[in-house]
Design an enzyme around this catalytic site. Sequence first.
Site, short mmCIF file in Angstrom:
data_model
loop_
_atom_site.label_atom_id
_atom_site.label_comp_id
_atom_site.label_asym_id
_atom_site.label_seq_id
_atom_site.Cartn_x
_atom_site.Cartn_y
_atom_site.Cartn_z
N LYS A 1 -121.01 53.43 -105.56
CA LYS A 1 -120.07 52.83 -104.61
C LYS A 1 -120.14 51.33 -104.77
O LYS A 1 -121.13 50.79 -105.25
CB LYS A 1 -120.47 53.20 -103.17
CG LYS A 1 -119.31 53.22 -102.20
CD LYS A 1 -118.48 54.48 -102.35
CE LYS A 1 -117.34 54.51 -101.38
NZ LYS A 1 -116.73 55.85 -101.31
P1 NAD Z 1 -108.22 52.92 -95.23
O1 NAD Z 1 -108.61 51.51 -95.35
O2 NAD Z 1 -107.00 53.40 -95.90
O3 NAD Z 1 -108.10 53.31 -93.68
C1 NAD Z 1 -109.11 53.11 -92.76
C2 NAD Z 1 -108.58 53.40 -91.36
O4 NAD Z 1 -109.65 53.26 -90.43
C3 NAD Z 1 -107.48 52.45 -90.91
O5 NAD Z 1 -106.54 53.14 -90.10
C4 NAD Z 1 -108.22 51.45 -90.04
O6 NAD Z 1 -107.39 50.89 -89.04
C5 NAD Z 1 -109.28 52.34 -89.43
N1 NAD Z 1 -110.45 51.55 -89.06
C6 NAD Z 1 -111.08 50.59 -89.80
N2 NAD Z 1 -112.06 50.03 -89.08
C7 NAD Z 1 -112.04 50.66 -87.89
C8 NAD Z 1 -112.78 50.52 -86.72
N3 NAD Z 1 -113.77 49.60 -86.61
N4 NAD Z 1 -112.43 51.34 -85.68
C9 NAD Z 1 -111.45 52.27 -85.78
N5 NAD Z 1 -110.72 52.43 -86.86
C10 NAD Z 1 -111.01 51.64 -87.88
O7 NAD Z 1 -109.50 53.78 -95.69
P2 NAD Z 1 -109.53 55.27 -96.23
O8 NAD Z 1 -109.45 55.22 -97.71
O9 NAD Z 1 -108.59 56.11 -95.44
O10 NAD Z 1 -111.03 55.67 -95.88
C11 NAD Z 1 -111.42 56.17 -94.59
C12 NAD Z 1 -112.73 56.93 -94.71
O11 NAD Z 1 -112.58 57.99 -95.67
C13 NAD Z 1 -113.92 56.11 -95.23
O12 NAD Z 1 -115.10 56.62 -94.66
C14 NAD Z 1 -113.92 56.39 -96.72
O13 NAD Z 1 -115.17 56.16 -97.32
C15 NAD Z 1 -113.55 57.86 -96.70
N6 NAD Z 1 -113.00 58.39 -97.95
C16 NAD Z 1 -111.91 57.84 -98.55
C17 NAD Z 1 -111.40 58.40 -99.70
C18 NAD Z 1 -110.15 57.90 -100.38
O14 NAD Z 1 -109.72 58.55 -101.35
N7 NAD Z 1 -109.53 56.84 -99.94
C19 NAD Z 1 -112.03 59.51 -100.28
C20 NAD Z 1 -113.14 60.06 -99.63
C21 NAD Z 1 -113.61 59.49 -98.45
#
Ligand code: NAD
Length: 422
Positions: free
Chosen positions: A112
Amino acid sequence: MPYAIITPMTLSPFAVAQSQFDEAAELMGLDPAMREVLRVPKRELAVNFPVTFDNGTVKVFSGYRVQHNITRGPAKGGLRYHPGVTLDEVRALAMWMSWKTALMGIPFGGAKGGVIVDPGRLSLREQENLTRRFATEISILVGPHSDIPAPDVGTNAQTMAWFMDTISMHGGYSMPAVITGKPVSVGGSEGRMEATGRGVMTVTLKALERMGVAPQDATVAVQGFGNVGSVSATLLNRAGCPVVGLSDVNVALWNPDGFDLPDVHRWVGEHRTLLGYPHGTVITNRELLQSECAVLVPAALEGQITSDVAPGMRCRLVVEGANGPTTPDADAILRDRGIPLVPDILANAGGVVVSYFEWVQDLQAFFWEETDINTRLENLMRRAYDTVQGVATDHGVTLRQAAYNLAVDKVAQATTVRGIYP
Ligand code: NAD
């Protein structure tokens, strides 16, 4: 106004990851030496680098790339841009990637990366400058056969395109396989953007089926409306589930009649936040997490479901879209309360599965149809769910314990058969 404020975590993300690993190692009776090897990251790179801003000023940023384990193949894991990034958090996320790729049977290790930055405060040019310089700084680790990043919180397909271009410029030729989650026009895969949410949808429907709950009777609340949250909500809604709760960093909203997801997307497309969306009641983050719904999908950050929140939760199923959203003590409370939880290393693995498909397509320079990709992904997710559920049922353990057992065992076996060098 009652904003969706996330409560601070008591245990650091890496302490959580290690405690989950320790529990698995204990249950499996893992050899103590193997335990020592797998409990810590293999490699950690910390970088501090300057970025020129549009007004000519220069600011120094800090970032990290951590490889937890590369025994089963090249390191794989996303890049996070968030003000709360720490080395500890990146270590945890890297370890979770090792288990995720092993559980899914993908020939990758776990890694990561992250930069301490709020990308929302940077212009597009500044984001590009930051990405190109960060790519340069960690280029000593990354490569199509060594370490392949992907999107995570705060990064997207455009970020991946800048990263791929930078590494390609250094090499003097195009290197699409150096990163996944790219736009299709530069070697990205069809279906990658929706892959994590599609995987969340697939395992949620599997779990509901097992519980004997029809999708139309399964109300859903989703925390986070980014890539994972928005796609999970949309696809679950398309599968028939009414989505009654939504949130982002600014606000949490409740609508007992179910949100009109295309309308929510139009609003967010225009305003870049759920804040102000008129067809829902504003609630707090805690109210969202403790709302009465069939399925709760935490899809924002780590440490959301704590021992403070878990006793009051009223959902029937938790599906971890985010990485590490549940602390170990909250996990135990949910287990005691009989609320099943589909763990992150299974629930959100769809992203890395299609990242693997993207890498394979890039290396072969041969691209697949979206329907093939979605079908392969959904089959893999269903199979993984069945395997984990089978172990959980046979051994009377939780889905997380079963998933960890399977995943850690695969990495341990690979380590044993390769032997300790020299
Ligand atoms: P992103 O940046 O697209 O979205 C994150 C979301 O969380 C946004 O809506 C944001 O407003 C919200 N957020 C951020 N900080 C916050 C807070 N303090 N309180 C409440 N909401 C908050 O990110 P993503 O890619 O959707 O990732 C979200 C989660 O999923 C993370 O844990 C990431 O590691 C995990 N993840 C992502 C992927 C991927 O393919 N993008 C794959 C596996 C896991």
